[in-house]
Design a protein around this motif. Sequence first.
Motif, PDB file in Angstrom:
ATOM      1  N   TRP A   1       0.836  -1.206   0.000  1.00  0.00           N
ATOM      2  CA  TRP A   1       0.000   0.000   0.000  1.00  0.00           C
ATOM      3  C   TRP A   1       0.872   1.258   0.000  1.00  0.00           C
ATOM      4  CZ3 TRP A   1      -0.616   3.977   3.600  1.00  0.00           C
ATOM      5  CH2 TRP A   1      -1.758   4.773   3.462  1.00  0.00           C
ATOM      6  N   PHE A   2       1.880   1.292   0.851  1.00  0.00           N
ATOM      7  CA  PHE A   2       2.789   2.430   0.930  1.00  0.00           C
ATOM      8  C   PHE A   2       3.601   2.560  -0.352  1.00  0.00           C
ATOM      9  CE2 PHE A   2       6.813   4.274   2.945  1.00  0.00           C
ATOM     10  CZ  PHE A   2       6.316   5.571   2.919  1.00  0.00           C
ATOM     11  N   ASN A   3       3.996   1.430  -0.929  1.00  0.00           N
ATOM     12  CA  ASN A   3       4.756   1.435  -2.178  1.00  0.00           C
ATOM     13  C   ASN A   3       3.944   2.044  -3.318  1.00  0.00           C
ATOM     14  OD1 ASN A   3       5.313  -0.380  -4.880  1.00  0.00           O
ATOM     15  ND2 ASN A   3       7.210   0.144  -3.804  1.00  0.00           N
ATOM     16  N   THR A   4       2.658   1.712  -3.375  1.00  0.00           N
ATOM     17  CA  THR A   4       1.798   2.261  -4.423  1.00  0.00           C
ATOM     18  C   THR A   4       1.666   3.779  -4.287  1.00  0.00           C
ATOM     19  OG1 THR A   4       0.545   0.187  -4.496  1.00  0.00           O
ATOM     20  CG2 THR A   4      -0.490   2.124  -5.467  1.00  0.00           C
ATOM     21  N   PHE A   5       1.522   4.259  -3.063  1.00  0.00           N
ATOM     22  CA  PHE A   5       1.438   5.701  -2.831  1.00  0.00           C
ATOM     23  C   PHE A   5       2.720   6.404  -3.282  1.00  0.00           C
ATOM     24  CE2 PHE A   5      -2.477   5.097  -1.008  1.00  0.00           C
ATOM     25  CZ  PHE A   5      -3.000   6.232  -0.408  1.00  0.00           C
ATOM     26  N   LEU A   6       3.872   5.822  -2.933  1.00  0.00           N
ATOM     27  CA  LEU A   6       5.147   6.426  -3.314  1.00  0.00           C
ATOM     28  C   LEU A   6       5.322   6.417  -4.828  1.00  0.00           C
ATOM     29  CD1 LEU A   6       7.546   4.971  -0.588  1.00  0.00           C
ATOM     30  CD2 LEU A   6       6.768   7.335  -0.811  1.00  0.00           C
ATOM     31  N   LYS A   7       4.900   5.356  -5.480  1.00  0.00           N
ATOM     32  CA  LYS A   7       5.017   5.293  -6.939  1.00  0.00           C
ATOM     33  C   LYS A   7       4.185   6.378  -7.605  1.00  0.00           C
ATOM     34  CE  LYS A   7       6.286   0.464  -7.647  1.00  0.00           C
ATOM     35  NZ  LYS A   7       5.887  -0.860  -8.150  1.00  0.00           N
ATOM     36  N   TRP A   8       2.978   6.566  -7.123  1.00  0.00           N
ATOM     37  CA  TRP A   8       2.130   7.623  -7.683  1.00  0.00           C
ATOM     38  C   TRP A   8       2.673   9.019  -7.365  1.00  0.00           C
ATOM     39  CZ3 TRP A   8      -3.473   5.521  -6.550  1.00  0.00           C
ATOM     40  CH2 TRP A   8      -3.919   4.803  -7.676  1.00  0.00           C
ATOM     41  N   THR A   9       3.420   9.148  -6.275  1.00  0.00           N
ATOM     42  CA  THR A   9       3.973  10.444  -5.890  1.00  0.00           C
ATOM     43  C   THR A   9       5.255  10.756  -6.664  1.00  0.00           C
ATOM     44  OG1 THR A   9       3.067  10.205  -3.651  1.00  0.00           O
ATOM     45  CG2 THR A   9       4.806  11.845  -3.962  1.00  0.00           C
ATOM     46  N   LEU A  10       6.172   9.792  -6.720  1.00  0.00           N
ATOM     47  CA  LEU A  10       7.456  10.013  -7.391  1.00  0.00           C
ATOM     48  C   LEU A  10       7.325   9.958  -8.913  1.00  0.00           C
ATOM     49  CD1 LEU A  10       9.748   7.869  -5.043  1.00  0.00           C
ATOM     50  CD2 LEU A  10       9.399  10.348  -5.013  1.00  0.00           C
ATOM     51  N   MET A  11       6.413   9.122  -9.420  1.00  0.00           N
ATOM     52  CA  MET A  11       6.108   9.046 -10.855  1.00  0.00           C
ATOM     53  C   MET A  11       7.367   8.838 -11.703  1.00  0.00           C
ATOM     54  SD  MET A  11       3.216  12.066 -11.070  1.00  0.00           S
ATOM     55  CE  MET A  11       2.816  11.703 -12.776  1.00  0.00           C
ATOM     56  N   GLU A  12       8.178   7.855 -11.340  1.00  0.00           N
ATOM     57  CA  GLU A  12       9.391   7.564 -12.109  1.00  0.00           C
ATOM     58  C   GLU A  12       9.126   6.493 -13.160  1.00  0.00           C
ATOM     59  OE1 GLU A  12      12.951   6.778  -9.985  1.00  0.00           O
ATOM     60  OE2 GLU A  12      12.813   8.563  -8.732  1.00  0.00           O
ATOM     61  N   ASP A  13       9.964   6.509 -14.203  1.00  0.00           N
ATOM     62  CA  ASP A  13       9.823   5.572 -15.308  1.00  0.00           C
ATOM     63  C   ASP A  13      10.436   4.218 -14.991  1.00  0.00           C
ATOM     64  OD1 ASP A  13       8.577   7.402 -17.130  1.00  0.00           O
ATOM     65  OD2 ASP A  13      10.523   8.367 -17.376  1.00  0.00           O
ATOM     66  N   ARG A  14      10.095   3.255 -15.836  1.00  0.00           N
ATOM     67  CA  ARG A  14      10.775   1.965 -15.864  1.00  0.00           C
ATOM     68  C   ARG A  14      11.708   1.951 -17.075  1.00  0.00           C
ATOM     69  NH1 ARG A  14       8.502  -2.031 -12.535  1.00  0.00           N
ATOM     70  NH2 ARG A  14       6.495  -1.453 -11.632  1.00  0.00           N
ATOM     71  N   PRO A  15      12.831   1.240 -16.973  1.00  0.00           N
ATOM     72  CA  PRO A  15      13.824   1.272 -18.067  1.00  0.00           C
ATOM     73  C   PRO A  15      13.267   0.896 -19.428  1.00  0.00           C
ATOM     74  CG  PRO A  15      14.776   0.261 -16.119  1.00  0.00           C
ATOM     75  CD  PRO A  15      13.327   0.458 -15.823  1.00  0.00           C
ATOM     76  N   TYR A  16      12.359  -0.121 -19.479  1.00  0.00           N
ATOM     77  CA  TYR A  16      11.949  -0.615 -20.788  1.00  0.00           C
ATOM     78  C   TYR A  16      11.112   0.399 -21.575  1.00  0.00           C
ATOM     79  CZ  TYR A  16       7.131  -1.885 -19.386  1.00  0.00           C
ATOM     80  OH  TYR A  16       5.819  -1.863 -18.969  1.00  0.00           O
ATOM     81  N   TRP A  17      10.473   1.351 -20.902  1.00  0.00           N
ATOM     82  CA  TRP A  17       9.804   2.411 -21.667  1.00  0.00           C
ATOM     83  C   TRP A  17      10.569   3.727 -21.624  1.00  0.00           C
ATOM     84  CZ3 TRP A  17       5.973   1.524 -17.354  1.00  0.00           C
ATOM     85  CH2 TRP A  17       5.993   2.527 -16.387  1.00  0.00           C
TER      86      TRP A  17
END
Length: 319
Positions: free
Chosen positions: A38-54
């Motif tokens: 749950w905390f990881n999902t919040f941080l992902k939506w906040t930081l909004m960083e890319d993944r290498p393959y895209w």
Amino acid sequence: MTKISDPSYAISILFPVFASLDTSLGSKILLVSAVTEWFNTFLKWTLMEDRPYWWVREANIVVPLRQTDVTCETGPGSPSGHVMGASAFLYVFITWIRSYIASDRFQYKYHGRKKNVEYFMWIVFSILIILVSLSRMIIAAHFLHQCVLGCILGVAVSKFLTDDNSNWSIATRLNSYAKYKMLAMAVLFTGLSALFYWTHIFFGMDPGWSIKLAFKWCQRPETISVYTTPIYSLVRDCGCFFGLALAWPLKIRQFYPLVGSVAATLFFVCTRLLKPLMPTNDVVQFYTFHFIEHFFITLCLLTIIPYIASLVKVKEKKN
């Protein structure tokens, strides 16, 4: 390593296994896994960083990256959910083993070996986290700094929730919480999830921007799974929160581990057989049924299954 360290494995497989052996350990695994994701999902939506393959395609960098069947995940890249979940899960075991080696029984049998066991545990922990991180980078799902951040945060969350020896942990207080407090926390987590989602939309941001990039640059879109989306993770976690809250406070029952394992296995097989009956053509129904599924499974594995297993009395050894 990527498949084994998938956060969904901890909730759907490892939690039922260990809940059938030790209800207290199983509840800690579930709590830590759900809160970490749950905390990881919040941080992902906040930081909004890319993944290498895209990222290499969006930046017009000519680097031929090989994509595997597990490359095309749909959530943002930072922090790594696999590394964060694995480090949190492994730290639960470290605290569990540390509590055992601190007992009088261990000290009597293995006097003077406590430090050696702890050193060995941390070596194994480090090796496994390095392997998980390498697997995530090899398949082009994460950058190095995203894996490092996931490891640090995973240990921090697990330490905060389960480590009785930590000064800033809430583990001791959490054990004494009444049912209504746990239900209030479940409502809070669910409310924050909905609030964060609609806040994105209110300010003109698309919560599904990473899903669109996954479909845009994945060479095999058929490998993209709905179970990797941030929204599904939140729905699963919130269902687990409510199931854990209704099962709280946990009753310590004595039972043969074999009986608990058999009962949990039969229950797990039955739920898997019912999986194809869940609706997939309607988004609201799909997420609603998965919320109910994880709520029901959590509640049963922490209350009904231990009760059934406890009906087989444990024989007491005579002096």
